[in-house]
Design a protein around this motif. Sequence first.
Motif, PDB file in Angstrom:
ATOM      1  N   HIS A  49     -57.256  19.103   4.693  1.00 30.17           N
ATOM      2  CA  HIS A  49     -56.008  19.691   5.211  1.00 30.17           C
ATOM      3  C   HIS A  49     -54.909  18.651   5.421  1.00 30.17           C
ATOM      4  O   HIS A  49     -53.728  18.994   5.416  1.00 30.17           O
ATOM      5  CB  HIS A  49     -56.288  20.487   6.502  1.00 30.17           C
ATOM      6  CG  HIS A  49     -56.652  19.643   7.678  1.00 30.17           C
ATOM      7  ND1 HIS A  49     -57.940  19.292   7.973  1.00 30.17           N
ATOM      8  CD2 HIS A  49     -55.864  19.084   8.625  1.00 30.17           C
ATOM      9  CE1 HIS A  49     -57.949  18.555   9.073  1.00 30.17           C
ATOM     10  NE2 HIS A  49     -56.714  18.418   9.488  1.00 30.17           N
ATOM     11  N   GLU A 107     -54.243  38.175   5.623  1.00 28.81           N
ATOM     12  CA  GLU A 107     -53.737  37.300   6.703  1.00 28.81           C
ATOM     13  C   GLU A 107     -54.898  36.723   7.528  1.00 28.81           C
ATOM     14  O   GLU A 107     -54.785  36.531   8.741  1.00 28.81           O
ATOM     15  CB  GLU A 107     -52.725  38.035   7.573  1.00 28.81           C
ATOM     16  CG  GLU A 107     -51.481  38.378   6.769  1.00 28.81           C
ATOM     17  CD  GLU A 107     -50.178  38.023   7.429  1.00 28.81           C
ATOM     18  OE1 GLU A 107     -50.165  37.269   8.411  1.00 28.81           O
ATOM     19  OE2 GLU A 107     -49.149  38.490   6.922  1.00 28.81           O
ATOM     20  N   ARG A 128     -63.133  29.653  18.973  1.00 28.37           N
ATOM     21  CA  ARG A 128     -62.722  28.249  19.178  1.00 28.37           C
ATOM     22  C   ARG A 128     -61.731  28.141  20.341  1.00 28.37           C
ATOM     23  O   ARG A 128     -61.832  27.241  21.174  1.00 28.37           O
ATOM     24  CB  ARG A 128     -62.017  27.728  17.933  1.00 28.37           C
ATOM     25  CG  ARG A 128     -62.941  27.380  16.806  1.00 28.37           C
ATOM     26  CD  ARG A 128     -62.121  26.626  15.781  1.00 28.37           C
ATOM     27  NE  ARG A 128     -62.669  26.801  14.457  1.00 28.37           N
ATOM     28  CZ  ARG A 128     -62.210  26.160  13.397  1.00 28.37           C
ATOM     29  NH1 ARG A 128     -61.198  25.343  13.492  1.00 28.37           N
ATOM     30  NH2 ARG A 128     -62.749  26.358  12.215  1.00 28.37           N
TER      31      ARG A 128
HETATM   32  N1  CAA Z   1     -51.412  25.836  14.736  1.00 32.68           N
HETATM   33  C1  CAA Z   1     -51.187  24.527  14.488  1.00 32.68           C
HETATM   34  N2  CAA Z   1     -52.139  23.695  14.003  1.00 32.68           N
HETATM   35  C2  CAA Z   1     -53.352  24.230  13.781  1.00 32.68           C
HETATM   36  C3  CAA Z   1     -53.653  25.578  14.008  1.00 32.68           C
HETATM   37  C4  CAA Z   1     -52.625  26.394  14.518  1.00 32.68           C
HETATM   38  N3  CAA Z   1     -52.824  27.687  14.778  1.00 32.68           N
HETATM   39  N4  CAA Z   1     -54.937  25.806  13.677  1.00 32.68           N
HETATM   40  C5  CAA Z   1     -55.443  24.626  13.259  1.00 32.68           C
HETATM   41  N5  CAA Z   1     -54.480  23.679  13.322  1.00 32.68           N
HETATM   42  C6  CAA Z   1     -54.628  22.259  13.000  1.00 32.68           C
HETATM   43  C7  CAA Z   1     -55.735  21.649  13.858  1.00 32.68           C
HETATM   44  O1  CAA Z   1     -55.263  21.238  15.121  1.00 32.68           O
HETATM   45  C8  CAA Z   1     -56.155  20.486  13.008  1.00 32.68           C
HETATM   46  O2  CAA Z   1     -55.211  19.444  13.158  1.00 32.68           O
HETATM   47  P1  CAA Z   1     -55.657  17.874  13.231  1.00 32.68           P
HETATM   48  O3  CAA Z   1     -56.222  17.524  11.902  1.00 32.68           O
HETATM   49  O4  CAA Z   1     -54.383  17.161  13.543  1.00 32.68           O
HETATM   50  O5  CAA Z   1     -56.675  17.785  14.325  1.00 32.68           O
HETATM   51  C9  CAA Z   1     -55.995  21.027  11.588  1.00 32.68           C
HETATM   52  O6  CAA Z   1     -55.052  22.089  11.670  1.00 32.68           O
HETATM   53  C10 CAA Z   1     -57.286  21.522  10.986  1.00 32.68           C
HETATM   54  O7  CAA Z   1     -57.764  22.534  11.828  1.00 32.68           O
HETATM   55  P2  CAA Z   1     -59.235  23.109  11.689  1.00 32.68           P
HETATM   56  O8  CAA Z   1     -60.209  21.969  11.790  1.00 32.68           O
HETATM   57  O9  CAA Z   1     -59.363  24.224  12.663  1.00 32.68           O
HETATM   58  O10 CAA Z   1     -59.256  23.640  10.184  1.00 32.68           O
HETATM   59  P3  CAA Z   1     -60.366  24.403   9.367  1.00 32.68           P
HETATM   60  O11 CAA Z   1     -60.426  23.831   8.002  1.00 32.68           O
HETATM   61  O12 CAA Z   1     -61.608  24.497  10.164  1.00 32.68           O
HETATM   62  O13 CAA Z   1     -59.715  25.886   9.138  1.00 32.68           O
HETATM   63  C11 CAA Z   1     -59.117  28.143   9.699  1.00 32.68           C
HETATM   64  C12 CAA Z   1     -59.259  26.665  10.154  1.00 32.68           C
HETATM   65  C13 CAA Z   1     -58.611  28.826  10.957  1.00 32.68           C
HETATM   66  C14 CAA Z   1     -60.429  28.743   9.252  1.00 32.68           C
HETATM   67  C15 CAA Z   1     -58.071  28.237   8.544  1.00 32.68           C
HETATM   68  O14 CAA Z   1     -58.565  27.693   7.343  1.00 32.68           O
HETATM   69  C16 CAA Z   1     -57.636  29.678   8.295  1.00 32.68           C
HETATM   70  O15 CAA Z   1     -56.829  30.239   9.051  1.00 32.68           O
HETATM   71  N6  CAA Z   1     -58.129  30.298   7.204  1.00 32.68           N
HETATM   72  C17 CAA Z   1     -57.679  31.641   6.809  1.00 32.68           C
HETATM   73  C18 CAA Z   1     -56.477  31.541   5.908  1.00 32.68           C
HETATM   74  C19 CAA Z   1     -55.689  32.812   5.867  1.00 32.68           C
HETATM   75  O16 CAA Z   1     -55.403  33.432   6.888  1.00 32.68           O
HETATM   76  N7  CAA Z   1     -55.276  33.212   4.678  1.00 32.68           N
HETATM   77  C20 CAA Z   1     -54.468  34.382   4.484  1.00 32.68           C
HETATM   78  C21 CAA Z   1     -53.234  34.025   3.713  1.00 32.68           C
HETATM   79  S1  CAA Z   1     -51.881  35.153   3.813  1.00 32.68           S
HETATM   80  C22 CAA Z   1     -52.352  36.512   2.948  1.00 32.68           C
HETATM   81  O17 CAA Z   1     -53.256  37.176   3.348  1.00 32.68           O
HETATM   82  C23 CAA Z   1     -51.655  36.864   1.684  1.00 32.68           C
HETATM   83  C24 CAA Z   1     -50.599  37.874   1.773  1.00 32.68           C
HETATM   84  O18 CAA Z   1     -49.680  37.826   0.990  1.00 32.68           O
HETATM   85  C25 CAA Z   1     -50.675  38.988   2.782  1.00 32.68           C
END
Ligand code: CAA
Length: 382
Positions: free
Chosen positions: A178, A363, A375
Amino acid sequence: MPDFSLTPEQESLRDLARKFARTEMAPHAAEADRTARFPEEIYRKAYDLGLTNLNVPTEYGGSGLGALDQCLIVEELAHACGGMTTSIIANCLALEPILLGGTPEQKARFLTPFCAQYGLASFALTEPSGGSDAGALRTRARREGDHYVLDGEKCFITNAPHAGLYTVFATVDPERRHKGITAFVVSRSTEGVLPGKDEEKMGHRASSTGTIRFEGAKVPVANRLGEEGEGFSLAMRTLDQTRTPIGALATGIAQAALDHAAAYSLKRQSFGKPIAQHQAIQIKLANMVQAIHAARLLTWHAAWTIDQGARGTLESSIAKCFASDAAFAVADEAIQTFGGYGYMKDYPVEKLLRDAKLTQIYEGANEIQRSVIARELLRAYE
Ligand code: CAA
């Protein structure tokens, strides 16, 4: 928040959306669903009424609405058609990274001309190799002087075949996971930007969902949002804002299902009386209205939290997850209330189940929402 009354402005926004939904969207919902037609004339009318760029401040030509205002509108639109609503609000998702990560110069350069006329934008994060694991995306961005070269593929992108502007998440170094992800604003007219075919979907059939390929697409450095490596956080902060309206969208679908089921139960006779007088049906209706009420309140609470300036990560995931599960369950019970007729396409409720299903997936699938919720919850106990 304990005061649940809406302001006169919010009442009139809701009335405007309700009128538009009932007169312009609902009459075409069944036909657009059956034929999988993208009713762009309806989206143009939504733009004319200020219903497409809801989150963009008025100084850039948007509607400048807060999260709760947006949710009031989205629920009304979704009551008429979930698929059309997804296409109408996709600009909010696509433009949010510019609002959150753009410089004042970028906001003026991208948002002002975009909002000055009808147009669609898409949020390009998801990839074929792993939608939920957004940190593992593979679309590459290689810097060459004053531009980046993009190569890769995005999938399941709302409005992709019809949009003129994309916010694209690519990595400058996949090894950095990331920390390599970087966000760009990319014009559809860029050479090497190749939107693909419309997917044939189970529900949300009035909406368009497609792929976008990037083959050596040159994007100016001036179109990068924030610094290299800031794209992942930008995507997460965007989704924090936009998952709450998905809660409202799901609530609208659920309310439509209940409205159809309740009205039908008063007309349909069995065992010599309207089925509404059978306890079995009354229990269904009572459970449906409870789920909807809870979904709406959770959505309003998440929206209120965001309107207070908080991140709302926990609240928006709770609202999206609960409301979408509720919408699916309520639509299922609506079909059951209609019995065999509910399973037939001549009646409106089977569409609602198909439309509700996507709200549990897009989403961020509800499994991801539960992971985010857990978390955030556990952080308080560390
Ligand atoms: N706000 C700000 N920063 C955030 C955050 C948030 N809500 N969530 C995580 N971060 C940051 C963390 O603090 C971390 O930062 P550092 O490296 O500085 O510590 C970094 O991001 C990585 O965080 P994680 O370790 O939690 O990351 P992860 O790889 O474990 O993934 C996840 C987290 C929540 C699973 C994420 O991958 C996720 O949300 N996945 C789903 C994606 C999604 O929603 N896709 C849909 C796309 S839109 C769509 O549907 C299409 C459309 O057109 C409708």
